[in-house]
Scaffold this motif. Structure first.
Motif, PDB file in Angstrom:
ATOM      1  N   LEU A   1      11.288 -81.779 -43.718  1.00 51.24           N
ATOM      2  CA  LEU A   1      10.455 -81.057 -44.678  1.00 51.24           C
ATOM      3  C   LEU A   1       9.922 -82.082 -45.676  1.00 51.24           C
ATOM      4  CD1 LEU A   1       9.455 -78.253 -45.576  1.00 51.24           C
ATOM      5  CD2 LEU A   1      11.461 -78.124 -47.057  1.00 51.24           C
ATOM      6  N   SER A   2       8.595 -82.281 -45.681  1.00 54.66           N
ATOM      7  CA  SER A   2       7.993 -83.410 -46.384  1.00 54.66           C
ATOM      8  C   SER A   2       7.025 -82.903 -47.451  1.00 54.66           C
ATOM      9  CB  SER A   2       7.257 -84.310 -45.388  1.00 54.66           C
ATOM     10  OG  SER A   2       8.143 -84.717 -44.352  1.00 54.66           O
ATOM     11  N   LEU A   3       7.354 -83.173 -48.691  1.00 50.26           N
ATOM     12  CA  LEU A   3       6.589 -82.674 -49.822  1.00 50.26           C
ATOM     13  C   LEU A   3       5.252 -83.405 -49.942  1.00 50.26           C
ATOM     14  CD1 LEU A   3       6.869 -80.766 -52.343  1.00 50.26           C
ATOM     15  CD2 LEU A   3       7.747 -82.763 -53.572  1.00 50.26           C
ATOM     16  N   VAL A   4       4.191 -82.646 -50.238  1.00 47.64           N
ATOM     17  CA  VAL A   4       2.944 -83.275 -50.653  1.00 47.64           C
ATOM     18  C   VAL A   4       3.259 -84.168 -51.850  1.00 47.64           C
ATOM     19  CG1 VAL A   4       0.686 -82.822 -51.698  1.00 47.64           C
ATOM     20  CG2 VAL A   4       1.492 -81.411 -49.782  1.00 47.64           C
ATOM     21  N   PRO A   5       2.750 -85.412 -51.897  1.00 48.05           N
ATOM     22  CA  PRO A   5       3.139 -86.340 -52.967  1.00 48.05           C
ATOM     23  C   PRO A   5       2.979 -85.713 -54.350  1.00 48.05           C
ATOM     24  CG  PRO A   5       1.808 -87.482 -51.342  1.00 48.05           C
ATOM     25  CD  PRO A   5       1.789 -86.027 -50.966  1.00 48.05           C
ATOM     26  N   PRO A   6       4.066 -85.635 -55.124  1.00 52.26           N
ATOM     27  CA  PRO A   6       3.996 -84.961 -56.419  1.00 52.26           C
ATOM     28  C   PRO A   6       3.529 -85.882 -57.539  1.00 52.26           C
ATOM     29  CG  PRO A   6       6.252 -85.584 -55.955  1.00 52.26           C
ATOM     30  CD  PRO A   6       5.433 -86.000 -54.759  1.00 52.26           C
ATOM     31  N   PHE A   7       3.011 -85.280 -58.562  1.00 53.94           N
ATOM     32  CA  PHE A   7       2.734 -85.891 -59.857  1.00 53.94           C
ATOM     33  C   PHE A   7       1.537 -86.839 -59.850  1.00 53.94           C
ATOM     34  CE2 PHE A   7       3.461 -88.889 -63.392  1.00 53.94           C
ATOM     35  CZ  PHE A   7       3.529 -87.992 -64.444  1.00 53.94           C
ATOM     36  N   VAL A   8       1.431 -87.719 -58.837  1.00 54.59           N
ATOM     37  CA  VAL A   8       0.364 -88.731 -58.868  1.00 54.59           C
ATOM     38  C   VAL A   8      -1.007 -88.151 -58.540  1.00 54.59           C
ATOM     39  CG1 VAL A   8       1.873 -90.662 -58.396  1.00 54.59           C
ATOM     40  CG2 VAL A   8       0.897 -89.409 -56.496  1.00 54.59           C
ATOM     41  N   ARG A   9      -1.072 -87.002 -57.882  1.00 56.36           N
ATOM     42  CA  ARG A   9      -2.324 -86.322 -57.551  1.00 56.36           C
ATOM     43  C   ARG A   9      -3.304 -87.278 -56.866  1.00 56.36           C
ATOM     44  NH1 ARG A   9      -4.388 -82.512 -62.298  1.00 56.36           N
ATOM     45  NH2 ARG A   9      -5.463 -81.640 -60.481  1.00 56.36           N
ATOM     46  N   PRO A  10      -2.974 -87.722 -55.644  1.00 60.66           N
ATOM     47  CA  PRO A  10      -3.802 -88.733 -54.992  1.00 60.66           C
ATOM     48  C   PRO A  10      -5.110 -88.213 -54.415  1.00 60.66           C
ATOM     49  CG  PRO A  10      -2.035 -88.049 -53.532  1.00 60.66           C
ATOM     50  CD  PRO A  10      -1.789 -87.362 -54.845  1.00 60.66           C
ATOM     51  N   GLY A  11      -5.347 -86.894 -54.479  1.00 61.26           N
ATOM     52  CA  GLY A  11      -6.541 -86.318 -53.887  1.00 61.26           C
ATOM     53  C   GLY A  11      -6.348 -86.036 -52.413  1.00 61.26           C
ATOM     54  N   PRO A  12      -7.236 -85.221 -51.832  1.00 59.75           N
ATOM     55  CA  PRO A  12      -7.063 -84.826 -50.425  1.00 59.75           C
ATOM     56  C   PRO A  12      -6.995 -86.001 -49.453  1.00 59.75           C
ATOM     57  CG  PRO A  12      -8.656 -83.408 -51.506  1.00 59.75           C
ATOM     58  CD  PRO A  12      -8.348 -84.497 -52.472  1.00 59.75           C
ATOM     59  N   ASP A  13      -7.850 -86.996 -49.622  1.00 60.23           N
ATOM     60  CA  ASP A  13      -7.833 -88.135 -48.696  1.00 60.23           C
ATOM     61  C   ASP A  13      -6.546 -88.940 -48.840  1.00 60.23           C
ATOM     62  OD1 ASP A  13     -10.297 -87.430 -47.700  1.00 60.23           O
ATOM     63  OD2 ASP A  13     -11.410 -88.847 -48.948  1.00 60.23           O
ATOM     64  N   GLY A  14      -6.039 -89.060 -50.070  1.00 60.04           N
ATOM     65  CA  GLY A  14      -4.776 -89.755 -50.276  1.00 60.04           C
ATOM     66  C   GLY A  14      -3.607 -89.018 -49.647  1.00 60.04           C
ATOM     67  N   VAL A  15      -3.620 -87.685 -49.758  1.00 63.62           N
ATOM     68  CA  VAL A  15      -2.559 -86.893 -49.131  1.00 63.62           C
ATOM     69  C   VAL A  15      -2.603 -87.049 -47.609  1.00 63.62           C
ATOM     70  CG1 VAL A  15      -1.666 -84.564 -48.754  1.00 63.62           C
ATOM     71  CG2 VAL A  15      -2.447 -85.240 -51.022  1.00 63.62           C
ATOM     72  N   LEU A  16      -3.804 -87.006 -47.048  1.00 59.89           N
ATOM     73  CA  LEU A  16      -3.947 -87.194 -45.610  1.00 59.89           C
ATOM     74  C   LEU A  16      -3.436 -88.570 -45.186  1.00 59.89           C
ATOM     75  CD1 LEU A  16      -5.031 -86.178 -42.855  1.00 59.89           C
ATOM     76  CD2 LEU A  16      -7.235 -87.210 -43.492  1.00 59.89           C
ATOM     77  N   ALA A  17      -3.789 -89.611 -45.935  1.00 67.70           N
ATOM     78  CA  ALA A  17      -3.321 -90.956 -45.606  1.00 67.70           C
ATOM     79  C   ALA A  17      -1.799 -91.045 -45.709  1.00 67.70           C
ATOM     80  CB  ALA A  17      -3.978 -91.977 -46.528  1.00 67.70           C
ATOM     81  N   HIS A  18      -1.239 -90.363 -46.718  1.00 69.34           N
ATOM     82  CA  HIS A  18       0.223 -90.354 -46.884  1.00 69.34           C
ATOM     83  C   HIS A  18       0.907 -89.753 -45.665  1.00 69.34           C
ATOM     84  CE1 HIS A  18       4.167 -89.524 -48.662  1.00 69.34           C
ATOM     85  NE2 HIS A  18       4.016 -88.270 -48.267  1.00 69.34           N
ATOM     86  N   PHE A  19       0.436 -88.598 -45.227  1.00 69.18           N
ATOM     87  CA  PHE A  19       1.088 -87.960 -44.082  1.00 69.18           C
ATOM     88  C   PHE A  19       0.797 -88.687 -42.773  1.00 69.18           C
ATOM     89  CE2 PHE A  19       1.506 -84.213 -46.930  1.00 69.18           C
ATOM     90  CZ  PHE A  19       2.875 -84.069 -46.796  1.00 69.18           C
ATOM     91  N   THR A  20      -0.330 -89.351 -42.678  1.00 72.52           N
ATOM     92  CA  THR A  20      -0.603 -90.168 -41.494  1.00 72.52           C
ATOM     93  C   THR A  20       0.439 -91.277 -41.362  1.00 72.52           C
ATOM     94  OG1 THR A  20      -2.980 -89.724 -41.656  1.00 72.52           O
ATOM     95  CG2 THR A  20      -2.313 -91.630 -40.354  1.00 72.52           C
TER      96      THR A  20
END
Length: 274
Positions: free
Chosen positions: A87-106
């Protein structure tokens, strides 16, 4: 791994000394699986992971992995032995934006030893994501589902469920919205409320999936007040208070910064828990 049905994000019970009550955790885990839950979640928000030591967290995962193995049930949790999916949380607090979230999960999916279930809870992370972004994340290899907990029955959930990505499970993370999301096509839910009335939450999920609309609506209306009562104060304080009142855990204790449930919240929840 097929994500469907009811997954219970387990509390962490404490004994009179304040230590983790591992025997009580093991009994409780067997109880919810015996009542029909598909699987368990280790160290979700309900388990108070930030208040546990590293050794306590390891002990919780070991107990739940052992119970799940005995039931041939999946365990969602931090990657490790016996864990089926993370179970992997969307990156909290830093608010990287949609493209940053996608890159994180990639990057995370490429390095994780187990498949990922994305945990989308924007009121905690501060990062909203629209249906288009969630669909891009769902298309990543080894991302197999989402715990969707936006606090609303919103347009993005409806859009995602109207045309669900193949092989991607939509799980309700807001207990109160389980029934309407199942009606829209959700695969199930990760439901702290299902520590209680587990069999009825399982029956609700099966009724929607089988098309028994009368039973589904009746169960949904009956269970919604229970979920509302259990979340009337910060989770998992009320759930623990009810479980203790039922004799299922040794104390109702939570660890700071959480405070114990009030007597009024316990009384209200008990009225709906029978």
């Amino acid at each position: 791994m097929e994500l469907t049905g009811v997954f219970v994000p387990m509390i962490t019970p404490f004994d009179e000394s304040g230590a983790v009550a591992f025997p009580a955790l093991e009994r409780l885990a067997h109880e919810v699986l015996d009542a029909g839950a598909t699987g368990l979640v280790a160290l979700g928000t309900t388990g108070e992971p930030s208040a546990l030591t590293a050794g306590e967290r390891d002990g919780v995962v070991a107990v739940l992995a052992r119970v799940c193995a005995a039931h041939a049930a999946p365990l969602i949790g931090p990657p490790g032995e016996g864990v089926t999916a993370a179970l992997s949380l969307v990156p909290p607090f830093v608010r990287p934006g949609p493209d940053g979230v996608l890159a994180h999960f990639t990057a995370l999916a490429a390095s994780s030893p187990v498949p990922l279930v994305v945990y989308h809870v924007p009121h905690r992370t501060g990062q909203p994501l629209d249906a288009g972004t969630l669909r891009r994340i769902a298309g990543l290899d080894r991302v197999i589902g989402i715990k969707y907990a936006t606090g609303a029955l919103d347009a993005d959930a409806i859009a995602l469920l109207a045309d669900p990505p193949p092989g991607f499970a939509f799980l309700s993370g807001d207990d109160l919205f389980l029934s309407p999301l199942l009606a829209l096509g959700a695969a199930g839910g990760i439901l702290a409320s299902a520590h209680l009335a587990t069999d009825r939450f399982v029956a609700l999920t099966r009724a929607w999936h089988s098309g028994d609309l009368g039973a589904a609506r009746k169960l949904g209306h009956a269970l919604a007040p229970l979920s509302a009562a259990l979340f009337a104060e910060p989770n998992p304080a009320v759930i623990k208070a009810v479980l203790h009142a039922q004799g299922r855990i040794p104390t109702p204790s939570v660890r700071l910064p959480l405070l114990p449930a009030s007597a009024a919240a316990l009384d209200a929840a008990l009225r709906h828990a029978t």
